[in-house]
Design a protein around this motif. Sequence first.
Motif, PDB file in Angstrom:
ATOM      1  N   GLY A   1       0.816  -1.285  -0.110  1.00 16.36           N
ATOM      2  CA  GLY A   1       0.199  -0.050  -0.061  1.00 16.36           C
ATOM      3  C   GLY A   1       0.762   1.332   0.224  1.00 16.36           C
ATOM      4  N   ALA A   2       2.251   1.139   0.105  1.00 19.86           N
ATOM      5  CA  ALA A   2       2.837   2.472  -0.095  1.00 19.86           C
ATOM      6  C   ALA A   2       4.014   2.103  -1.053  1.00 19.86           C
ATOM      7  CB  ALA A   2       3.756   2.595   1.253  1.00 19.86           C
ATOM      8  N   PRO A   3       3.687   2.369  -2.390  1.00 26.14           N
ATOM      9  CA  PRO A   3       4.651   2.109  -3.612  1.00 26.14           C
ATOM     10  C   PRO A   3       5.678   3.391  -3.421  1.00 26.14           C
ATOM     11  CG  PRO A   3       2.436   2.872  -4.485  1.00 26.14           C
ATOM     12  CD  PRO A   3       2.407   2.590  -2.908  1.00 26.14           C
ATOM     13  N   PRO A   4       6.878   3.211  -3.839  1.00 24.56           N
ATOM     14  CA  PRO A   4       7.742   4.179  -3.907  1.00 24.56           C
ATOM     15  C   PRO A   4       7.677   5.279  -5.120  1.00 24.56           C
ATOM     16  CG  PRO A   4       8.836   2.078  -4.973  1.00 24.56           C
ATOM     17  CD  PRO A   4       7.261   1.608  -4.430  1.00 24.56           C
ATOM     18  N   ALA A   5       8.101   6.377  -4.806  1.00 28.27           N
ATOM     19  CA  ALA A   5       7.537   7.405  -5.930  1.00 28.27           C
ATOM     20  C   ALA A   5       8.631   7.417  -6.949  1.00 28.27           C
ATOM     21  CB  ALA A   5       7.695   8.853  -5.111  1.00 28.27           C
ATOM     22  N   GLY A   6       9.596   6.837  -6.771  1.00 31.42           N
ATOM     23  CA  GLY A   6      10.732   6.739  -7.945  1.00 31.42           C
ATOM     24  C   GLY A   6      10.535   5.510  -8.716  1.00 31.42           C
ATOM     25  N   PRO A   7      11.622   5.053  -9.304  1.00 27.92           N
ATOM     26  CA  PRO A   7      11.499   4.062 -10.226  1.00 27.92           C
ATOM     27  C   PRO A   7      11.326   2.637  -9.346  1.00 27.92           C
ATOM     28  CG  PRO A   7      13.630   5.070 -10.321  1.00 27.92           C
ATOM     29  CD  PRO A   7      12.987   5.717  -9.255  1.00 27.92           C
ATOM     30  N   ARG A   8      10.489   1.779  -9.714  1.00 22.44           N
ATOM     31  CA  ARG A   8       9.836   0.683  -9.236  1.00 22.44           C
ATOM     32  C   ARG A   8       9.582  -0.659 -10.211  1.00 22.44           C
ATOM     33  NH1 ARG A   8       4.989   3.486 -10.111  1.00 22.44           N
ATOM     34  NH2 ARG A   8       3.456   2.389 -10.609  1.00 22.44           N
ATOM     35  N   LEU A   9       9.612  -1.744  -9.611  1.00 21.23           N
ATOM     36  CA  LEU A   9       9.155  -3.007 -10.236  1.00 21.23           C
ATOM     37  C   LEU A   9       8.208  -3.445  -9.475  1.00 21.23           C
ATOM     38  CD1 LEU A   9      10.073  -5.116 -12.361  1.00 21.23           C
ATOM     39  CD2 LEU A   9      11.441  -6.127 -10.629  1.00 21.23           C
TER      40      LEU A   9
END
Length: 237
Positions: free
Chosen positions: A160-168
């Motif tokens: 429920g807390a996806p990162p604001a930057g690059p993610r997979l």
Amino acid sequence: MTDAGSAPSPRPATRAVAALAAAAAGAAYVLAVRPRLLRWGATTQEAAGPLPGDEIVPAPRMQSTRAVTIKAPVSGVWPWLVQLGAGRGGMYSYDWLENAVGLGIHSTDRILPALQQLKVGDIVPLSPDGGLEVRALESGSLLALGGTLDLRTGRMSPAGAPPAGPRLDVGWTFVLRPAGPRATRLVSRTRYDYSPVAAGMAFRALLEPVQFLMERRMLLGIRSRAQNQWRPQGRRS
């Protein structure tokens, strides 16, 4: 003129041949090798059809479906899946490779009764830094995991807390199906999405072959363990 002792620069024709060879190798990988890696062991129907857990990553940029047939009933295969994870039963793959990058994986050759309880919301650790959340579980038939990797830190983000930057974004599903009275079909599907696209494309070139190498070994590791544990008369005590 070329200075004495200096190496001659590559001729344009040589560079062109090298570029063509690289392009041909890339095309051969995309057209011939990559499809086999992405559906190793799976039938056309298994690879193309929907599976439970697909909703974890609904619009993947990458997907693989791999499978093995195991000469043991579902009840002899399911316990090996339930105890997956670092600090648990291991990943049944190349422990030495996983530990070379500090994942702390030690695969067992036994079913561990203390690790046979798993429920939705639990975390299956893949390293000391985190793992994937159990998103769906149906005893004896389905284990679906999901999570988001922060590409800047290399750590899994809290649910429920996806990162604001690059993610997979990762979805990893295991489906067990009977393949006869004493055989099981184990299907593993991984689905990925990433942001931004440029970062993901660079990550993808490394991820696909490494994931194939490790997951293929994991499926074969589960198969060998389940078949060794099971005999025609039933499981050994």
